[in-house]
Design a protein around this motif. Structure first.
Motif, PDB file in Angstrom:
ATOM      1  N   LEU A 108       0.805  -1.225   0.000  1.00  0.00           N
ATOM      2  CA  LEU A 108       0.000   0.000   0.000  1.00  0.00           C
ATOM      3  C   LEU A 108       0.835   1.271   0.000  1.00  0.00           C
ATOM      4  CD1 LEU A 108      -2.885  -0.959   2.452  1.00  0.00           C
ATOM      5  CD2 LEU A 108      -2.922  -0.878  -0.042  1.00  0.00           C
ATOM      6  N   GLY A 109       2.147   1.128  -0.068  1.00  0.00           N
ATOM      7  CA  GLY A 109       2.994   2.305  -0.203  1.00  0.00           C
ATOM      8  C   GLY A 109       3.601   2.747   1.112  1.00  0.00           C
ATOM      9  N   PRO A 110       4.563   3.688   1.062  1.00  0.00           N
ATOM     10  CA  PRO A 110       5.307   4.092   2.256  1.00  0.00           C
ATOM     11  C   PRO A 110       4.644   5.172   3.090  1.00  0.00           C
ATOM     12  CG  PRO A 110       6.244   5.150   0.325  1.00  0.00           C
ATOM     13  CD  PRO A 110       5.137   4.261  -0.178  1.00  0.00           C
ATOM     14  N   ASP A 111       3.662   5.892   2.538  1.00  0.00           N
ATOM     15  CA  ASP A 111       3.066   7.021   3.254  1.00  0.00           C
ATOM     16  C   ASP A 111       1.942   6.549   4.166  1.00  0.00           C
ATOM     17  OD1 ASP A 111       2.498   9.815   3.827  1.00  0.00           O
ATOM     18  OD2 ASP A 111       0.679   9.493   2.659  1.00  0.00           O
ATOM     19  N   PRO A 112       2.054   6.769   5.491  1.00  0.00           N
ATOM     20  CA  PRO A 112       1.027   6.268   6.419  1.00  0.00           C
ATOM     21  C   PRO A 112      -0.361   6.832   6.154  1.00  0.00           C
ATOM     22  CG  PRO A 112       3.016   6.890   7.610  1.00  0.00           C
ATOM     23  CD  PRO A 112       3.176   7.392   6.205  1.00  0.00           C
ATOM     24  N   ILE A 113      -0.450   8.106   5.737  1.00  0.00           N
ATOM     25  CA  ILE A 113      -1.758   8.724   5.518  1.00  0.00           C
ATOM     26  C   ILE A 113      -2.473   8.063   4.341  1.00  0.00           C
ATOM     27  CG2 ILE A 113      -2.953  10.842   4.848  1.00  0.00           C
ATOM     28  CD1 ILE A 113      -0.911  12.403   6.440  1.00  0.00           C
ATOM     29  N   SER A 114      -1.761   7.899   3.236  1.00  0.00           N
ATOM     30  CA  SER A 114      -2.395   7.278   2.069  1.00  0.00           C
ATOM     31  C   SER A 114      -2.665   5.802   2.325  1.00  0.00           C
ATOM     32  CB  SER A 114      -1.520   7.459   0.822  1.00  0.00           C
ATOM     33  OG  SER A 114      -0.264   6.844   1.009  1.00  0.00           O
ATOM     34  N   ARG A 115      -1.812   5.147   3.095  1.00  0.00           N
ATOM     35  CA  ARG A 115      -2.059   3.741   3.419  1.00  0.00           C
ATOM     36  C   ARG A 115      -3.305   3.602   4.287  1.00  0.00           C
ATOM     37  NH1 ARG A 115       3.212   0.324   4.974  1.00  0.00           N
ATOM     38  NH2 ARG A 115       3.076   1.520   6.909  1.00  0.00           N
ATOM     39  N   SER A 116      -3.469   4.517   5.239  1.00  0.00           N
ATOM     40  CA  SER A 116      -4.662   4.486   6.084  1.00  0.00           C
ATOM     41  C   SER A 116      -5.921   4.683   5.248  1.00  0.00           C
ATOM     42  CB  SER A 116      -4.559   5.572   7.164  1.00  0.00           C
ATOM     43  OG  SER A 116      -5.770   5.682   7.870  1.00  0.00           O
ATOM     44  N   ALA A 117      -5.872   5.674   4.341  1.00  0.00           N
ATOM     45  CA  ALA A 117      -7.036   5.952   3.509  1.00  0.00           C
ATOM     46  C   ALA A 117      -7.377   4.770   2.614  1.00  0.00           C
ATOM     47  CB  ALA A 117      -6.776   7.204   2.666  1.00  0.00           C
ATOM     48  N   ALA A 118      -6.349   4.158   2.019  1.00  0.00           N
ATOM     49  CA  ALA A 118      -6.592   2.996   1.168  1.00  0.00           C
ATOM     50  C   ALA A 118      -7.148   1.835   1.987  1.00  0.00           C
ATOM     51  CB  ALA A 118      -5.293   2.588   0.472  1.00  0.00           C
ATOM     52  N   ALA A 119      -6.665   1.677   3.209  1.00  0.00           N
ATOM     53  CA  ALA A 119      -7.144   0.603   4.076  1.00  0.00           C
ATOM     54  C   ALA A 119      -8.602   0.811   4.444  1.00  0.00           C
ATOM     55  CB  ALA A 119      -6.283   0.526   5.328  1.00  0.00           C
ATOM     56  N   VAL A 120      -8.991   2.051   4.715  1.00  0.00           N
ATOM     57  CA  VAL A 120     -10.387   2.346   5.043  1.00  0.00           C
ATOM     58  C   VAL A 120     -11.293   1.981   3.875  1.00  0.00           C
ATOM     59  CG1 VAL A 120     -12.044   4.198   5.488  1.00  0.00           C
ATOM     60  CG2 VAL A 120      -9.896   4.120   6.753  1.00  0.00           C
ATOM     61  N   GLU A 121     -10.888   2.348   2.675  1.00  0.00           N
ATOM     62  CA  GLU A 121     -11.704   2.015   1.513  1.00  0.00           C
ATOM     63  C   GLU A 121     -11.762   0.508   1.287  1.00  0.00           C
ATOM     64  OE1 GLU A 121     -13.700   4.187  -0.370  1.00  0.00           O
ATOM     65  OE2 GLU A 121     -13.200   5.150   1.531  1.00  0.00           O
ATOM     66  N   ALA A 122     -10.668  -0.181   1.575  1.00  0.00           N
ATOM     67  CA  ALA A 122     -10.696  -1.648   1.474  1.00  0.00           C
ATOM     68  C   ALA A 122     -11.668  -2.231   2.490  1.00  0.00           C
ATOM     69  CB  ALA A 122      -9.290  -2.206   1.703  1.00  0.00           C
TER      70      ALA A 122
END
Length: 252
Positions: free
Chosen positions: A87-101
């Motif tokens: 999901l990539g190195p950036d925690p913010i974008s990883r969190s957002a992608a995880a929420v959508e998942a």
């Protein structure tokens, strides 16, 4: 395994533990009598869901019997680690992608019709959901208000991964809880946040009425009533869902 809530909870706790636990420790965690705990552990052992291990005594006396959950044949922990890394190195974008998942997961679940008319309804649905997933949820009545409730999650199937990738693991679970609640009528009225590791082996989910719900309730004179809402607009990933959970005070 027979349909037994106490046994499901014991199994969930053992799956999240980092070392074998004996009957006395499990009785302390669950609040059950140690004889009852031993009965359920015997059933789980016969069903090959847990294994026994001999442990040294705490003092003088016989060795203790510890219990550990039998590992699943599929490497879910390894799979989750790989997905987290992708999901990539950036925690913010990883969190957002995880929420959508998590939302996508919730959209595929067969949850039945459980209309959310009050904050208590939202809590009950969330507890039922997390119980089915093995989190052994418990109500936290201390500090409860008409605007928010708290659910303690006493076991997590991915606890060790959450220690290093909380933004991914917790993000998925937040998205799942939000989607299930919204599908039952809480859209735009109840917010969900997750507080990981408020204690070393405990996380908590906090359900709050949104400002719109509180304003609507003020006109009806009942704070817990959740009024109907407009359809959900898909969120902008990095703007709205980057703070769905609170980081633990100390990384454990």
């Amino acid at each position: 395994m027979s349909d037994s809530w106490p046994r499901r909870r014991l199994l969930a706790i053992l799956r999240g533990a980092t070392e074998p636990l004996d009957a006395q420790e499990l009785a302390r965690i669950t609040g059950q009598h140690v004889t009852t705990v031993r009965f359920h552990l015997d059933v789980l052992t016969r069903e090959s869901l847990v294994r026994q291990f001999q442990q040294p005594p705490r003092g003088r006396g016989r060795p203790r019997i510890g219990y550990r959950a039998v590992q699943r044949s599929v490497g879910y922990q390894e799979l989750a680690q790989v997905l987290a890394d992708q999901l990539g190195p950036d925690p913010i974008s990883r969190s957002a992608a995880a929420v959508e998942a998590g939302r996508a997961w919730g959209a595929r679940m067969d949850i039945g019709a459980q209309p959310v008319e009050t904050l208590a309804d939202a809590r009950d649905i969330t507890m039922s959901l997390m119980s089915e997933l093995g989190f052994a949820p418990e109500k936290e009545l201390v500090g409860e208000t008409p605007e928010h409730v708290q659910i303690n999650l006493t076991a997590c199937p991915l606890r060790e991964l959450a220690r290093s990738h909380a933004e991914v693991v917790c993000g998925v679970h937040v998205g799942l809880m939000r989607e299930v609640l919204e599908r039952n009528g809480a859209r735009g009225r109840v917010d969900v946040r997750l507080h990981p590791f408020v204690e070393p082996e405990l996380c908590s989910a906090r359900l709050e009425l949104t400002l719109a719900a509180e304003e609507s309730a003020a006109t009806t004179g009942e704070q817990r009533v959740i009024a109907p809402s407009a359809p959900r607009v898909p969120p902008q990933l990095c703007d709205t869902d980057s703070d769905v959970f609170e980081q633990p005070a100390q990384q454990r």
